[in-house]
Write a protein that holds these residues in place. Structure first.
Motif, PDB file in Angstrom:
ATOM      1  N   TRP A   1      13.408   0.012 -70.126  1.00 10.68           N
ATOM      2  CA  TRP A   1      12.474  -0.093 -68.999  1.00 10.68           C
ATOM      3  C   TRP A   1      12.887   0.943 -67.961  1.00 10.68           C
ATOM      4  N   THR A   2      11.945   1.773 -67.528  1.00  8.44           N
ATOM      5  CA  THR A   2      12.255   2.804 -66.536  1.00  8.44           C
ATOM      6  C   THR A   2      11.197   2.806 -65.443  1.00  8.44           C
ATOM      7  N   CYS A   3      11.599   3.136 -64.226  1.00 12.80           N
ATOM      8  CA  CYS A   3      10.691   3.077 -63.077  1.00 12.80           C
ATOM      9  C   CYS A   3       9.787   4.304 -63.046  1.00 12.80           C
ATOM     10  N   GLU A   4       8.517   4.059 -62.767  1.00 13.91           N
ATOM     11  CA  GLU A   4       7.546   5.150 -62.704  1.00 13.91           C
ATOM     12  C   GLU A   4       7.837   6.113 -61.554  1.00 13.91           C
ATOM     13  N   ASN A   5       8.574   5.659 -60.547  1.00 12.77           N
ATOM     14  CA  ASN A   5       8.873   6.519 -59.399  1.00 12.77           C
ATOM     15  C   ASN A   5       9.937   7.573 -59.712  1.00 12.77           C
ATOM     16  N   GLY A   6      10.666   7.386 -60.816  1.00 19.72           N
ATOM     17  CA  GLY A   6      11.675   8.378 -61.182  1.00 19.72           C
ATOM     18  C   GLY A   6      12.643   8.651 -60.045  1.00 19.72           C
ATOM     19  N   GLY A   7      12.794   9.930 -59.696  1.00 22.76           N
ATOM     20  CA  GLY A   7      13.706  10.299 -58.617  1.00 22.76           C
ATOM     21  C   GLY A   7      13.031  10.497 -57.284  1.00 22.76           C
ATOM     22  N   ASN A   8      11.838   9.926 -57.090  1.00 18.78           N
ATOM     23  CA  ASN A   8      11.081  10.113 -55.849  1.00 18.78           C
ATOM     24  C   ASN A   8      11.437   9.100 -54.772  1.00 18.78           C
ATOM     25  N   THR A   9      12.510   8.351 -54.969  1.00 13.42           N
ATOM     26  CA  THR A   9      12.948   7.381 -53.967  1.00 13.42           C
ATOM     27  C   THR A   9      14.461   7.380 -53.894  1.00 13.42           C
ATOM     28  N   VAL A  10      15.008   7.173 -52.694  1.00  7.54           N
ATOM     29  CA  VAL A  10      16.462   7.132 -52.551  1.00  7.54           C
ATOM     30  C   VAL A  10      17.050   5.834 -53.077  1.00  7.54           C
ATOM     31  N   VAL A  11      16.213   4.853 -53.386  1.00 11.62           N
ATOM     32  CA  VAL A  11      16.736   3.647 -54.032  1.00 11.62           C
ATOM     33  C   VAL A  11      17.409   4.035 -55.336  1.00 11.62           C
ATOM     34  N   HIS A  12      16.787   4.971 -56.045  1.00  7.50           N
ATOM     35  CA  HIS A  12      17.395   5.534 -57.257  1.00  7.50           C
ATOM     36  C   HIS A  12      16.981   7.004 -57.331  1.00  7.50           C
ATOM     37  N   ALA A  13      17.758   7.870 -56.689  1.00  9.03           N
ATOM     38  CA  ALA A  13      17.393   9.286 -56.584  1.00  9.03           C
ATOM     39  C   ALA A  13      17.448  10.001 -57.926  1.00  9.03           C
ATOM     40  N   GLN A  14      18.089   9.396 -58.925  1.00  5.96           N
ATOM     41  CA  GLN A  14      18.041   9.963 -60.280  1.00  5.96           C
ATOM     42  C   GLN A  14      16.971   9.209 -61.081  1.00  5.96           C
ATOM     43  N   SER A  15      17.150   7.910 -61.203  1.00 10.03           N
ATOM     44  CA  SER A  15      16.211   7.089 -61.978  1.00 10.03           C
ATOM     45  C   SER A  15      16.662   5.643 -61.872  1.00 10.03           C
ATOM     46  N   TRP A  16      15.863   4.755 -62.478  1.00 11.16           N
ATOM     47  CA  TRP A  16      16.235   3.333 -62.559  1.00 11.16           C
ATOM     48  C   TRP A  16      15.864   2.849 -63.942  1.00 11.16           C
ATOM     49  N   ASP A  17      16.873   2.455 -64.712  1.00 12.85           N
ATOM     50  CA  ASP A  17      16.651   2.065 -66.104  1.00 12.85           C
ATOM     51  C   ASP A  17      17.263   0.695 -66.375  1.00 12.85           C
ATOM     52  N   ILE A  18      16.547  -0.119 -67.155  1.00 11.79           N
ATOM     53  CA  ILE A  18      17.026  -1.448 -67.540  1.00 11.79           C
ATOM     54  C   ILE A  18      16.887  -1.579 -69.054  1.00 11.79           C
ATOM     55  N   CYS A  19      17.976  -1.922 -69.706  1.00 12.93           N
ATOM     56  CA  CYS A  19      17.957  -2.032 -71.166  1.00 12.93           C
ATOM     57  C   CYS A  19      17.202  -3.295 -71.594  1.00 12.93           C
ATOM     58  N   GLN A  20      16.820  -3.317 -72.852  1.00 12.83           N
ATOM     59  CA  GLN A  20      16.090  -4.450 -73.402  1.00 12.83           C
ATOM     60  C   GLN A  20      16.945  -5.719 -73.404  1.00 12.83           C
ATOM     61  N   GLN A  21      18.255  -5.555 -73.575  1.00  9.52           N
ATOM     62  CA  GLN A  21      19.134  -6.714 -73.611  1.00  9.52           C
ATOM     63  C   GLN A  21      19.130  -7.446 -72.273  1.00  9.52           C
ATOM     64  N   CYS A  22      19.238  -6.705 -71.178  1.00  8.76           N
ATOM     65  CA  CYS A  22      19.214  -7.336 -69.848  1.00  8.76           C
ATOM     66  C   CYS A  22      17.862  -7.993 -69.593  1.00  8.76           C
ATOM     67  N   SER A  23      16.792  -7.305 -69.985  1.00 14.16           N
ATOM     68  CA  SER A  23      15.462  -7.877 -69.801  1.00 14.16           C
ATOM     69  C   SER A  23      15.327  -9.194 -70.562  1.00 14.16           C
ATOM     70  N   SER A  24      15.806  -9.212 -71.801  1.00 17.86           N
ATOM     71  CA  SER A  24      15.726 -10.431 -72.624  1.00 17.86           C
ATOM     72  C   SER A  24      16.588 -11.544 -72.052  1.00 17.86           C
ATOM     73  N   ASP A  25      17.799 -11.185 -71.578  1.00 18.75           N
ATOM     74  CA  ASP A  25      18.710 -12.184 -71.022  1.00 18.75           C
ATOM     75  C   ASP A  25      18.102 -12.892 -69.828  1.00 18.75           C
ATOM     76  N   PHE A  26      17.457 -12.139 -68.927  1.00 19.02           N
ATOM     77  CA  PHE A  26      16.905 -12.765 -67.741  1.00 19.02           C
ATOM     78  C   PHE A  26      15.625 -13.520 -68.047  1.00 19.02           C
ATOM     79  N   CYS A  27      14.888 -13.066 -69.053  1.00 21.40           N
ATOM     80  CA  CYS A  27      13.700 -13.826 -69.493  1.00 21.40           C
ATOM     81  C   CYS A  27      14.141 -15.179 -70.082  1.00 21.40           C
ATOM     82  N   ALA A  28      15.221 -15.158 -70.873  1.00 22.45           N
ATOM     83  CA  ALA A  28      15.734 -16.399 -71.467  1.00 22.45           C
ATOM     84  C   ALA A  28      16.239 -17.347 -70.392  1.00 22.45           C
ATOM     85  N   ALA A  29      16.920 -16.781 -69.381  1.00 29.01           N
ATOM     86  CA  ALA A  29      17.437 -17.616 -68.280  1.00 29.01           C
ATOM     87  C   ALA A  29      16.296 -18.245 -67.502  1.00 29.01           C
ATOM     88  N   ALA A  30      15.226 -17.482 -67.318  1.00 33.88           N
ATOM     89  CA  ALA A  30      14.076 -18.017 -66.590  1.00 33.88           C
ATOM     90  C   ALA A  30      13.385 -19.114 -67.392  1.00 33.88           C
TER      91      ALA A  30
END
Length: 441
Positions: free
Chosen positions: A408-437
């Motif tokens: 999972w990657t943010c559409e804003n890419g490096g256009n924000t100082v929140v993540h001046a390079q990028s923001w990426d989330i692996c499938q494992q983390c996404s699945s873990d938090f979906c399972a927790a929810a």
């Protein structure tokens, strides 16, 4: 500030500020109206290109934090001072340092110097090193210092005139006397002579900017009736007995601000002294709970050197990752609990998209696509090389994304100082938090 209210358009995109959420309350003295998106993008651009987020108008370095509770960026001033060219600029610079409790020998550790062009200067320090007790044994300190002088290429006369030894607490040591083991490691410096400074720097180097890691600030708590609550929400005592600003206290830290300089406290800052009190943590906390004018001596947690948003150990990158992590985890949980057809949001407010790693790398290179390259520190890397290097990591668990995985990657890419390079989330983390929810349902 009144002038900003009358202006209806963003200075960059010319959009209607009322429709864009209003103008940013700038931490600098500028009165140029920016919408949040343009201001954020401008800071991200200067951070990526020059290593420091700067106001696009006055070039002031901006400190950036993320308030996870409110889900927004917080902008503030960095602790700095300007030295302009004059016949006694050396004296003026040392006076500025003295007001912050610093010496010229603290260069590189507690402050750095930058020229008008943005280049970092070694102004006072010609040579600096740290020596451990084991290093100087069995030949002794004197012989090892002579060896260091020869390796440095500094003449013996200049070395002897500028040699300075200090303990790690800043206490000056005498090389003619025996230094006990408990004083090590010691800091060895060779300082330039004052007349060398005057002839070395030409007027075009000025104004110089001193960026402080350690500095003094004044805070007025005279009319704060809830000072004790503010103190408890802002500070904590570390395991080493230091009074620190809590890592989750972005909002509360901003209320400790010097009205003259505009400098404020930030998460992780170490409160060294308050109104001359530095004996122990409880005494310092007691001073922080009083009403009146408080003179604080502060050491910030992060480095004052330039940032590198592509370096995993970069202070600013780590700080923003840590500050946004809780918010991103909450957004993942909300997405899992709601409609799976709804968009998955990033902590910056953008939309996260699920891409195969190769497609993700295509967004990292220029021009975008299979034939683009990534330029870094004078080298070029193509798409296959970046995949082989495992260049994409998850910003939540810091695991490398493998070549056959999606991310999972943010559409804003490096256009924000929140993540001046990028923001990426692996499938494992996404699945873990979906399972927790799902378990909470």
């Amino acid at each position: 500030r009144h002038a900003r209210v009358m202006v209806r358009e963003c200075a960059i995109c010319t959009g209607n500020l009322l429709d864009l959420g209003g103008a940013i309350d700038l931490p600098c003295e500028c009165r140029v109206p920016y919408c949040h998106t343009c201001w954020d993008r401008a800071l991200a651009t200067t951070l990526t290109k020059f290593g420091l987020p700067r106001c696009p108008t006055c070039r002031l370095v901006i400190r950036i934090d993320y308030d996870a509770v409110r889900g927004r960026l917080v902008f503030s001033r960095s602790a700095e001072a300007t030295v302009r060219f004059s016949g006694d600029w050396v004296h003026l610079a040392t006076e500025i340092l003295s007001r912050h409790g610093l010496q010229i020998a603290d260069e590189g550790d507690k402050f750095i110097v930058q020229s008008q062009s943005g280049d970092l200067l070694n102004l006072w320090i010609m040579f600096k090193a740290s020596l451990a007790w084991e290093t100087v044994q069995p030949d002794g300190l004197d012989k090892y210092l002579r060896h260091m002088q020869q390796l440095s290429g500094i003449s013996q006369e200049t070395w002897e005139a500028g040699l300075l030894l200090r303990a790690t607490d800043g206490k000056r040591l005498n090389s003619d006397c025996e230094i006990p083991e408990n004083q090590f490691p010691i800091l060895v410096s060779c300082l330039r002579q004052t007349d060398a400074l005057s002839t070395q720097l030409r007027p075009q180097f000025f104004p110089l900017t001193l960026f402080f890691k350690e500095y003094a600030m004044l805070v007025d708590t005279m009319d704060n009736r809830s000072i004790l609550d503010l103190r408890s929400n802002t500070f904590t005592i570390s395991d080493f007995g230091k009074v620190l600003v809590r890592d989750d206290a972005v909002h509360f830290a901003s209320q400790w601000k010097d009205p003259q300089s505009g400098v404020q406290l930030h998460p992780g800052d170490w409160i060294i002294e308050v109104n001359g009190v530095s004996v122990d943590a409880e005494s310092i906390l007691s001073q922080l709970g009083t009403n009146g004018i408080l003179k604080l001596r502060v050491q910030q947690k992060d480095s004052v050197h330039r940032s590198d948003v592509y370096e995993t150990s970069d202070d600013m990158k780590i700080r923003l990752q840590n500050q946004t992590k809780a918010r991103q985890q909450l957004l993942l949980q909300h997405h899992a609990q709601g409609s799976r057809a709804a968009q998955l949001l990033c902590a910056c407010g953008g939309v996260l998209e699920l891409l195969h790693l190769r497609a993700r790398i295509h967004r990292l290179v220029e021009p975008r696509g299979e034939h683009g390259v990534f330029n870094y520190k004078g080298r070029q890397f193509n798409v296959d090389q970046l995949i082989e290097m495992r260049a994409v990591t998850c910003d939540l668990c810091h695991r490398h994304v493998e070549r056959d995985e999606e991310v999972w990657t943010c559409e804003n890419g490096g256009n924000t100082v929140v993540h001046a390079q990028s923001w990426d989330i692996c499938q494992q983390c996404s699945s873990d938090f979906c399972a927790a929810a799902a378990e909470r349902r």
